[in-house]
Every structure is written in C-alpha cells, then in structure tokens.
Design an enzyme around this catalytic site. Structure first.
Site, PDB file in Angstrom:
ATOM      1  N   TRP A  34      15.546   1.711  16.810  1.00 63.50           N
ATOM      2  CA  TRP A  34      14.242   2.199  17.265  1.00 63.50           C
ATOM      3  C   TRP A  34      13.735   1.446  18.492  1.00 63.50           C
ATOM      4  CZ3 TRP A  34      12.520   6.758  17.077  1.00 63.50           C
ATOM      5  CH2 TRP A  34      12.916   7.613  16.038  1.00 63.50           C
ATOM      6  N   LEU A 167      16.156  15.307   8.363  1.00 61.93           N
ATOM      7  CA  LEU A 167      17.171  14.295   8.681  1.00 61.93           C
ATOM      8  C   LEU A 167      17.821  13.871   7.370  1.00 61.93           C
ATOM      9  CD1 LEU A 167      18.638  12.086  10.304  1.00 61.93           C
ATOM     10  CD2 LEU A 167      16.563  10.691  10.102  1.00 61.93           C
ATOM     11  N   CYS A 168      19.116  14.061   7.273  1.00 70.03           N
ATOM     12  CA  CYS A 168      19.791  13.766   6.005  1.00 70.03           C
ATOM     13  C   CYS A 168      21.237  13.349   6.251  1.00 70.03           C
ATOM     14  CB  CYS A 168      19.752  15.012   5.105  1.00 70.03           C
ATOM     15  SG  CYS A 168      20.439  14.719   3.470  1.00 70.03           S
ATOM     16  N   LYS A 176      25.733   3.448   7.742  1.00 73.93           N
ATOM     17  CA  LYS A 176      26.814   3.326   8.727  1.00 73.93           C
ATOM     18  C   LYS A 176      26.308   3.660  10.120  1.00 73.93           C
ATOM     19  CE  LYS A 176      30.302   4.841   5.351  1.00 73.93           C
ATOM     20  NZ  LYS A 176      30.788   3.486   5.025  1.00 73.93           N
ATOM     21  N   ARG A 177      24.981   3.656  10.291  1.00 68.94           N
ATOM     22  CA  ARG A 177      24.347   3.924  11.584  1.00 68.94           C
ATOM     23  C   ARG A 177      24.654   5.331  12.105  1.00 68.94           C
ATOM     24  NH1 ARG A 177      20.720   0.035  11.344  1.00 68.94           N
ATOM     25  NH2 ARG A 177      20.155   0.572  13.476  1.00 68.94           N
ATOM     26  N   LEU A 415       6.397  20.263   7.066  1.00 69.46           N
ATOM     27  CA  LEU A 415       6.885  20.672   5.745  1.00 69.46           C
ATOM     28  C   LEU A 415       7.828  19.651   5.127  1.00 69.46           C
ATOM     29  CD1 LEU A 415       7.599  24.324   6.798  1.00 69.46           C
ATOM     30  CD2 LEU A 415       5.536  23.442   5.666  1.00 69.46           C
TER      31      LEU A 415
HETATM   32  S1  MYA Z   1      12.073  12.101   7.274  1.00 71.92           S
HETATM   33  C1  MYA Z   1      13.228  12.341   5.946  1.00 71.92           C
HETATM   34  C2  MYA Z   1      14.395  11.448   6.098  1.00 71.92           C
HETATM   35  N1  MYA Z   1      15.425  11.746   5.133  1.00 71.92           N
HETATM   36  C3  MYA Z   1      15.569  11.124   3.951  1.00 71.92           C
HETATM   37  O1  MYA Z   1      14.835  10.215   3.622  1.00 71.92           O
HETATM   38  C4  MYA Z   1      16.681  11.653   3.077  1.00 71.92           C
HETATM   39  C5  MYA Z   1      17.410  10.575   2.329  1.00 71.92           C
HETATM   40  N2  MYA Z   1      17.908   9.560   3.234  1.00 71.92           N
HETATM   41  C6  MYA Z   1      18.909   9.748   4.132  1.00 71.92           C
HETATM   42  O2  MYA Z   1      19.498  10.810   4.260  1.00 71.92           O
HETATM   43  C7  MYA Z   1      19.267   8.540   4.993  1.00 71.92           C
HETATM   44  O3  MYA Z   1      18.819   7.375   4.368  1.00 71.92           O
HETATM   45  C8  MYA Z   1      18.661   8.631   6.423  1.00 71.92           C
HETATM   46  C9  MYA Z   1      18.968   7.337   7.186  1.00 71.92           C
HETATM   47  C10 MYA Z   1      19.321   9.810   7.174  1.00 71.92           C
HETATM   48  C11 MYA Z   1      17.159   8.813   6.399  1.00 71.92           C
HETATM   49  N3  MYA Z   1      13.404   8.520  10.209  1.00 71.92           N
HETATM   50  O4  MYA Z   1      22.379   5.703   9.493  1.00 71.92           O
HETATM   51  P1  MYA Z   1      21.642   4.469   9.138  1.00 71.92           P
HETATM   52  C12 MYA Z   1      16.453   4.419  10.773  1.00 71.92           C
HETATM   53  C13 MYA Z   1      13.796   7.886  11.318  1.00 71.92           C
HETATM   54  O5  MYA Z   1      22.475   3.263   8.957  1.00 71.92           O
HETATM   55  P2  MYA Z   1      20.942   5.722   6.630  1.00 71.92           P
HETATM   56  C14 MYA Z   1      12.569  13.238   8.474  1.00 71.92           C
HETATM   57  O6  MYA Z   1      13.383  14.087   8.231  1.00 71.92           O
HETATM   58  C15 MYA Z   1      16.374   2.988  10.314  1.00 71.92           C
HETATM   59  O7  MYA Z   1      15.092   2.459  10.574  1.00 71.92           O
HETATM   60  N4  MYA Z   1      14.617   6.811  11.326  1.00 71.92           N
HETATM   61  O8  MYA Z   1      20.710   4.692   7.847  1.00 71.92           O
HETATM   62  C16 MYA Z   1      11.969  13.080   9.864  1.00 71.92           C
HETATM   63  C17 MYA Z   1      17.455   2.344  11.130  1.00 71.92           C
HETATM   64  O9  MYA Z   1      17.017   2.131  12.465  1.00 71.92           O
HETATM   65  P3  MYA Z   1      16.505   0.649  12.910  1.00 71.92           P
HETATM   66  C18 MYA Z   1      15.055   6.370  10.140  1.00 71.92           C
HETATM   67  O10 MYA Z   1      20.104   5.264   5.508  1.00 71.92           O
HETATM   68  C19 MYA Z   1      13.029  12.460  10.731  1.00 71.92           C
HETATM   69  C20 MYA Z   1      18.522   3.430  11.183  1.00 71.92           C
HETATM   70  O11 MYA Z   1      17.836   4.670  10.889  1.00 71.92           O
HETATM   71  C21 MYA Z   1      14.684   6.972   8.941  1.00 71.92           C
HETATM   72  O12 MYA Z   1      22.389   5.939   6.383  1.00 71.92           O
HETATM   73  C22 MYA Z   1      12.547  12.035  12.075  1.00 71.92           C
HETATM   74  C23 MYA Z   1      19.590   3.212  10.124  1.00 71.92           C
HETATM   75  O13 MYA Z   1      20.536   4.220  10.260  1.00 71.92           O
HETATM   76  C24 MYA Z   1      13.827   8.088   9.007  1.00 71.92           C
HETATM   77  N5  MYA Z   1      13.405   8.730   7.922  1.00 71.92           N
HETATM   78  O14 MYA Z   1      20.331   7.095   7.179  1.00 71.92           O
HETATM   79  C25 MYA Z   1      13.647  11.371  12.867  1.00 71.92           C
HETATM   80  N6  MYA Z   1      15.272   6.318   7.922  1.00 71.92           N
HETATM   81  O15 MYA Z   1      17.673  -0.277  12.747  1.00 71.92           O
HETATM   82  C26 MYA Z   1      13.172  10.850  14.191  1.00 71.92           C
HETATM   83  C27 MYA Z   1      15.983   5.329   8.476  1.00 71.92           C
HETATM   84  O16 MYA Z   1      16.067   0.795  14.340  1.00 71.92           O
HETATM   85  C28 MYA Z   1      12.984  11.947  15.208  1.00 71.92           C
HETATM   86  N7  MYA Z   1      15.858   5.342   9.807  1.00 71.92           N
HETATM   87  O17 MYA Z   1      15.344   0.303  12.028  1.00 71.92           O
HETATM   88  C29 MYA Z   1      12.658  11.379  16.545  1.00 71.92           C
HETATM   89  C30 MYA Z   1      12.402  12.496  17.595  1.00 71.92           C
HETATM   90  C31 MYA Z   1      13.719  13.131  18.009  1.00 71.92           C
HETATM   91  C32 MYA Z   1      13.520  14.343  18.937  1.00 71.92           C
HETATM   92  C33 MYA Z   1      12.911  13.945  20.314  1.00 71.92           C
HETATM   93  C34 MYA Z   1      12.759  15.146  21.273  1.00 71.92           C
HETATM   94  C35 MYA Z   1      12.130  14.749  22.481  1.00 71.92           C
END
Ligand code: MYA
Length: 415
Positions: A34, A167-168, A176-177, A415
């Site tokens: 981030w 995001l899932c 695994k990032r 949602l």
């Molecule tokens: S929120 C719903 C999120 N989904 C879940 O909670 C479902 C269950 N969990 C999972 O599927 C995984 O745990 C997820 C993380 C995929 C969440 N939003 O790959 P990693 C950061 C943003 O090793 P994993 C929704 O859908 C975390 O701080 N970042 O981790 C809205 C760390 O970064 P840092 C998150 O657990 C989404 C990094 O990821 C979230 O395997 C909006 C670790 O990655 C989260 N909810 O996978 C997304 N959770 O080291 C942003 C963890 O820096 C959109 N992390 O702290 C941004 C705008 C994009 C578009 C822009 C257009 C201009």
C-alpha cells in the site's frame, strides 16, 4: 460488502471472553504494497478544512503500461464473462468457498449468481474489469477482483471513477502477495480507460480510510439467530419475551407503500440524487443506472415507494438480499440477511420507512435486517430495536487526498 460478516456484538464478546487472552496489541505500520500506491500513509496528519483536495498522482494515460502485469508461473489472467452461466458459476463458487468471513469463521458471505450479475454488470460495465486469475494447467478460477464505473462525488468534487469489489484469493493461495498483483492489474485496466480514482470498502484497516461505518442488526427470526450463534439471549431475557419484543406487523403500515415500478424511475432517480447531495461521499445515478440498481430484482434487491394522494411519489425504501453460509451447520445451512440500501424520507419518517422495509423483509423470510450507521440511519436504529454489530466497514478513496468523513456524512452504499 466486504466487511467482516458482522454479528451482534454481545454474542462475540461472550465467545471472546470464553477464549484465551488479548491479541498482540502491536501497532505495525509496514505496508510494503500500500505504501507503493497513491494513498495517504497511516501516520499522515488529517487534511485541514482549508487544505486543497485532489489526486495524489496525476492522471496520464500515456504512461499506463499496455501489457498485463506478470503473474507467477503457472497462472494466467482471464476476464470472467458473467453473462455466461458456467463462468458465472465459477465466480459464484470461488466466492462461496473463499470470500469474506466473520472473525470467528462462523459465517461466510454467499452472494447469489443473480446478485453477482447485478453488482458487476451495471450500465457501461467492462468485461476487462472483471479480472480473474486461472491456473494454466487446470483452468481453475482461483482469484478475482472486479471494478464497475461510477460517478462519485467526494467533498463536492465529482469524479468519473470506479467502485472495486469482490477481491478474493483462494484459501490455498493466501499470503503469497497475489492480492497486490490483482489490485495493480485492475488499476492498470481502469487507468487505460481514463479512470484514475476508485471507491472501495473493506473490513480491514489499510492505508488509509477516509472514514468508517458500523453495522447494526435487527433480529427478525431471533430463535434461529440464537441457535446459529449470530446473537445470544441476554441473562435476564427469555426466548418468548424476546420473540414478543421483536414481533413486527404483518403488513407495511404506511399508506401507499408499494414496490418501485419502471414508470417511477425518473421521479425516484431525481429524488435519490437530490437526497444524496446532503452527504460528503456518494454516487450520482443517471436514469439507466438508477433503473439497474433500484428496480426490484427477484431475490436480489427489494425497492418500494410511498405513493400519495393523486399518485405523487413522496418517499422510497430498499434493501438487498445477501445471505451467508453458516459454516458447518447441518440444520441451518444459510443465514438470510437483508441489507438496508437506499432510503429517502421526505414526507414519511425514516423510522416508518425503515420499519416498513423490515416488515417486507420479514414477509420474505429474512432472518435479520442489517443497516450501517451512515446517512441519517443512526437516528432511528436504536428505536427500531437494532443492536450494534462487531463489524466495522472502512471507506476508502484511491488516489484522492481529502478530509475525513464521519459516518453520518457517508451517502455511498457499496454491495
Ligand atoms: S474487500 C473484500 C476483500 N476480500 C476478502 O476479505 C475475502 C477473503 N480474503 C481474501 O480473499 C484474501 O485474504 C485477500 C488478500 C484477497 C483479501 N483490500 O496476497 P496477499 C493487502 C485491499 O499476500 P492475501 C474488497 O473486495 C494487505 O494489506 N488490500 O494477502 C474491496 C497487504 O498489503 P500491505 C488488502 O490475504 C477491495 C497485501 O494485501 C485487503 O492472500 C479493494 C497482502 O497480499 C483488502 N481487503 O489476499 C481493493 N486485504 O503489505 C483495493 C489485504 O501493503 C482497490 N490487503 O499491507 C484499490 C483501487 C483499485 C482500482 C483503482 C482505479 C483507479
């Protein structure tokens, strides 16, 4: 969306008291991903009222990479065609098995297939923004992130932005990032379409929320909610007293309360947009978008208007259907939850509209009615017998520097 699935607070406190000691208590602020992104740092001071708002990095399409990011070996990008039932089923299953759970892994969101289509396919949606990751050899869908276009107003600034959701990452591929790769790739695809800001919500705190809301829950089926551990019977209460206390009328009480119809769209769209102008973070709807988001869809979104004398439409109320799987429960596989959506109280009180919405939810066999403390909701929740939940929902804005926003100044419902 996307907070931890919230449960009634006292149930959680009880369960936690029954477990061991406190958590780590550390205040880590290492966000390798981030802090590479155009978002404020956790430790940044709040923006003062007169300090200028605006993008954190400038918008320049010419510097956006044309090629997709590299994925780890053995994985490939695959846009998910949600108008194809077999691809829709793949996303449904990924989410059903791997999406958001509460902190004790008792409940997991189970977005239905028509709900996913509703959420991801508004007017102007883009297939390339439905970003999937597949295992190359098996074709299995193992990760997803979705964005949809939206006009967003934040502190009076109107942005052609997107909303990011779903995001899932499959449970077997966690930590695994991979999530940062998904976020970077959806950002690149949005940037290529000229979109440089995004609105999103999450249960987790990451750099850096513009505000947060709290979930509140109103039991409709207290016996089942207690049976499944969503809530608990207080020490000085009995089941029969609780059921009596929470009993709702059989029919809506407001005269002229009826489902929203296509012919109501122009008037109600204007009514909603006018209402939302009172808030600091909200979405603007054109009539096609309003029709998409608010017209009733069976099993997905329920919307009502109050029709007064002579056919004038004076108010509206709505909620959506987001069930959760009750993990490992044979008797009750599903918690049927209604979530308060857009409600506009002009002639009728918010209290009465929300109550009529709850009566409709009860008639449709929902177990619980959930609402955030955003817009004017905080003023009616206690009176309507809602209790505070354990889930907080953080609100974010990508690449936009601005002042903090209080829950009652939030108009946006994702949602
Ligand atoms: S929120 C719903 C999120 N989904 C879940 O909670 C479902 C269950 N969990 C999972 O599927 C995984 O745990 C997820 C993380 C995929 C969440 N939003 O790959 P990693 C950061 C943003 O090793 P994993 C929704 O859908 C975390 O701080 N970042 O981790 C809205 C760390 O970064 P840092 C998150 O657990 C989404 C990094 O990821 C979230 O395997 C909006 C670790 O990655 C989260 N909810 O996978 C997304 N959770 O080291 C942003 C963890 O820096 C959109 N992390 O702290 C941004 C705008 C994009 C578009 C822009 C257009 C201009």
């Amino acid at each position: 969306s996307k907070f931890q699935v919230s449960k009634l607070k006292h149930a959680v406190e009880e369960a936690e008291a029954a477990c061991s000691g406190p958590g780590s208590g550390g205040v880590a602020d290492d966000h390798a991903f981030w802090y590479s992104q155009p978002v404020p740092r956790m430790t940044d001071p709040e923006l003062g009222p007169d300090e200028p708002r605006g993008p954190i990095v400038p918008s320049d399409i010419s510097t956006v990479p044309k090629e997709a990011l590299k994925l780890p070996a053995g994985f490939e990008w695959s846009s998910v065609r949600l108008d194809d039932d077999s691809e829709l089923s793949e996303l449904y299953t990924l989410l059903k098995e791997n999406y958001v759970e509460d902190s004790q892994a008792m409940f997991r969101f189970e977005y239905s297939k028509p709900f996913i289509q509703w959420a991801m396919m508004p007017p102007g949606y883009k297939l390339e923004w439905h970003v999937g990751v597949r295992v190359s050899s098996s074709r299995k869908l193992v990760a997803f992130i979705g964005a949809t276009p939206a006009e967003i107003v934040i502190h009076g600034d109107r942005l052609s932005a997107c909303e990011v959701n779903f995001l899932c990452v499959h449970k077997k591929l966690r930590t695994k990032r991979l999530a940062p790769v998904l976020i970077r790739e959806v950002t690149r695809r949005c940037n290529l379409a000229g979109v440089f800001q995004a609105a999103y919500t999450a249960g987790v705190v990451i750099p850096k929320p513009v505000g947060f809301c709290q979930y509140w829950h109103r039991s409709l089926n207290p016996k089942k909610l207690i049976d499944v551990g969503f809530s608990s019977l207080g020490p000085r209460n009995t089941m029969s007293r609780l059921i009596k206390m929470l009993k709702l009328p059989d029919e809506p009480l407001t005269r002229g309360f009826r489902p929203l119809r296509p012919a109501d769209v122009p008037v109600c769209c204007a009514m909603l947009n006018e209402h939302l102008k009172r808030f600091k973070y909200y979405q603007v709807f054109d009539e096609a978008e309003f029709a998409h988001w608010l017209l009733p869809r069976e099993g997905v979104v329920f919307s009502y208007v109050v029709e007064g004398e002579g056919g004038a439409l004076t108010d509206m109320a709505s909620f959506y259907n987001l069930p959760s799987s009750i993990i490992g429960n044979e008797k009750y596989p599903t918690l049927h939850a209604a979530y308060s959506y857009y409600t506009v109280a002009k002639k009728t009180s918010l209290d009465a509209l929300m109550k009529d919405a709850m009566i409709e939810a009860c008639r449709h066999n929902f177990d619980v009615f959930n609402a955030l403390d955003l817009q004017d909701n905080a003023s009616v929740l206690s009176n309507l017998k809602f209790g505070p939940g354990d889930g907080k929902l953080q609100y974010y804005a990508y690449n936009w520097k601005c002042q903090k926003i209080a829950a009652n100044e939030v108009g946006l419902i994702l949602l």
